[in-house]
Write an enzyme that holds these catalytic residues in place. Structure first.
Site, PDB file in Angstrom:
ATOM      1  N   ASN A  28       1.001  -1.039  -0.097  1.00 60.13           N
ATOM      2  CA  ASN A  28      -0.056  -0.141  -0.036  1.00 60.13           C
ATOM      3  C   ASN A  28       1.043   1.364  -0.196  1.00 60.13           C
ATOM      4  OD1 ASN A  28      -1.712   2.340   0.967  1.00 60.13           O
ATOM      5  ND2 ASN A  28      -3.206   0.640   1.370  1.00 60.13           N
TER       6      ASN A  28
ATOM      7  N   HIS B  25      -3.055   0.389  -3.241  1.00 60.76           N
ATOM      8  CA  HIS B  25      -3.353  -0.411  -2.337  1.00 60.76           C
ATOM      9  C   HIS B  25      -2.369  -1.656  -2.668  1.00 60.76           C
ATOM     10  CE1 HIS B  25      -7.870   0.241  -0.989  1.00 60.76           C
ATOM     11  NE2 HIS B  25      -7.249   1.491  -1.058  1.00 60.76           N
TER      12      HIS B  25
ATOM     13  N   GLU C  76      -2.691  -4.966  -3.372  1.00 60.53           N
ATOM     14  CA  GLU C  76      -2.816  -5.898  -4.502  1.00 60.53           C
ATOM     15  C   GLU C  76      -2.534  -5.129  -5.731  1.00 60.53           C
ATOM     16  OE1 GLU C  76      -5.462  -6.852  -0.964  1.00 60.53           O
ATOM     17  OE2 GLU C  76      -4.768  -5.136  -1.787  1.00 60.53           O
TER      18      GLU C  76
ATOM     19  N   SER D 295      -7.536  -9.229   3.624  1.00 59.78           N
ATOM     20  CA  SER D 295      -8.793  -9.194   2.552  1.00 59.78           C
ATOM     21  C   SER D 295      -8.869  -8.110   1.685  1.00 59.78           C
ATOM     22  CB  SER D 295     -10.183  -9.680   3.552  1.00 59.78           C
ATOM     23  OG  SER D 295     -10.908 -10.137   2.424  1.00 59.78           O
TER      24      SER D 295
ATOM     25  N   CYS E  10     -10.077  -5.258  -0.583  1.00 63.46           N
ATOM     26  CA  CYS E  10     -11.303  -4.197  -0.742  1.00 63.46           C
ATOM     27  C   CYS E  10     -11.995  -4.468  -2.323  1.00 63.46           C
ATOM     28  CB  CYS E  10     -10.802  -2.821  -0.574  1.00 63.46           C
ATOM     29  SG  CYS E  10     -10.028  -2.172  -2.102  1.00 63.46           S
TER      30      CYS E  10
ATOM     31  N   CYS F 232      -9.857  -3.539  -5.334  1.00 63.21           N
ATOM     32  CA  CYS F 232      -8.617  -4.689  -5.504  1.00 63.21           C
ATOM     33  C   CYS F 232      -9.164  -5.937  -5.910  1.00 63.21           C
ATOM     34  CB  CYS F 232      -7.836  -4.911  -4.242  1.00 63.21           C
ATOM     35  SG  CYS F 232      -6.999  -3.351  -3.937  1.00 63.21           S
TER      36      CYS F 232
ATOM     37  N   ASP G 270      -8.152   4.841   4.426  1.00 68.67           N
ATOM     38  CA  ASP G 270      -7.815   3.868   3.223  1.00 68.67           C
ATOM     39  C   ASP G 270      -9.089   3.047   3.118  1.00 68.67           C
ATOM     40  OD1 ASP G 270      -5.423   2.535   2.088  1.00 68.67           O
ATOM     41  OD2 ASP G 270      -6.115   0.782   3.049  1.00 68.67           O
TER      42      ASP G 270
END
Length: 155
Positions: A46, A57, A59, A82, A84, A87, A147
């Site tokens: 991130n 982010h 990912e 996990s 969002c 992503c 975020d």
């Protein structure tokens, strides 16, 4: 083909190392990696704080760092938290079929969305990742709520 324990350990380590690098830079400690077979293709973390970005982010950073490719469907994506919706949508967009999540205690993400699109999702319940994120959220709630796209700290 299922991932081996060595592949899982390797992918998770790359994601955790990326998260720690982001934290050391003053950012949010979420990291991700992409693996193709036994090889870590890319990792990222991130960078919303560091680059003033709305979309970098963990990912997204790992996918960006992989460059233009046609083999995302053969890769496994590892993430310390996990994903969002942004992503998760990117994972679907690029055809990634396997997602390994270190923890979903601090943020439940969009695992059902991914599963509903045929993506294999595994949650590891990694205590070190859970603690790293919880510690960050306690110390920097304003960054965390920004975020995840809300200013409502009562959620």
């Amino acid at each position: 083909m299922p991932l081996t324990p060595i592949q899982i350990a390797t992918g998770l380590k790359a994601a955790v190392d990326a998260a720690r690098a982001g934290l050391a830079q003053g950012g949010i400690p979420i990291g991700s990696s992409l693996m193709l077979g036994d090889e870590v293709v890319s990792s990222g973390h991130n960078q919303r704080v560091q680059k003033g970005s709305q979309i970098l982010h963990g990912e997204m950073s790992a996918i960006e760092n992989a460059g233009r490719r046609r083999d995302f469907a053969q890769m496994a994506l590892f993430t310390t938290l996990s994903p969002c919706m942004m992503c998760a949508g990117t994972i679907v967009q690029f055809g990634i079929k396997t997602v390994i999540i270190a923890e979903n205690t601090n943020f439940g993400g969009n695992e059902d969305f991914l599963r509903g699109r045929g993506i294999e999702v595994t949650v590891l319940d990694d205590p070190d990742c859970t603690k790293m994120m919880a510690t960050f959220i306690t110390a920097h709630p304003e960054l965390w709520f920004e975020d995840i796209g809300t200013n409502d700290q009562d959620l």
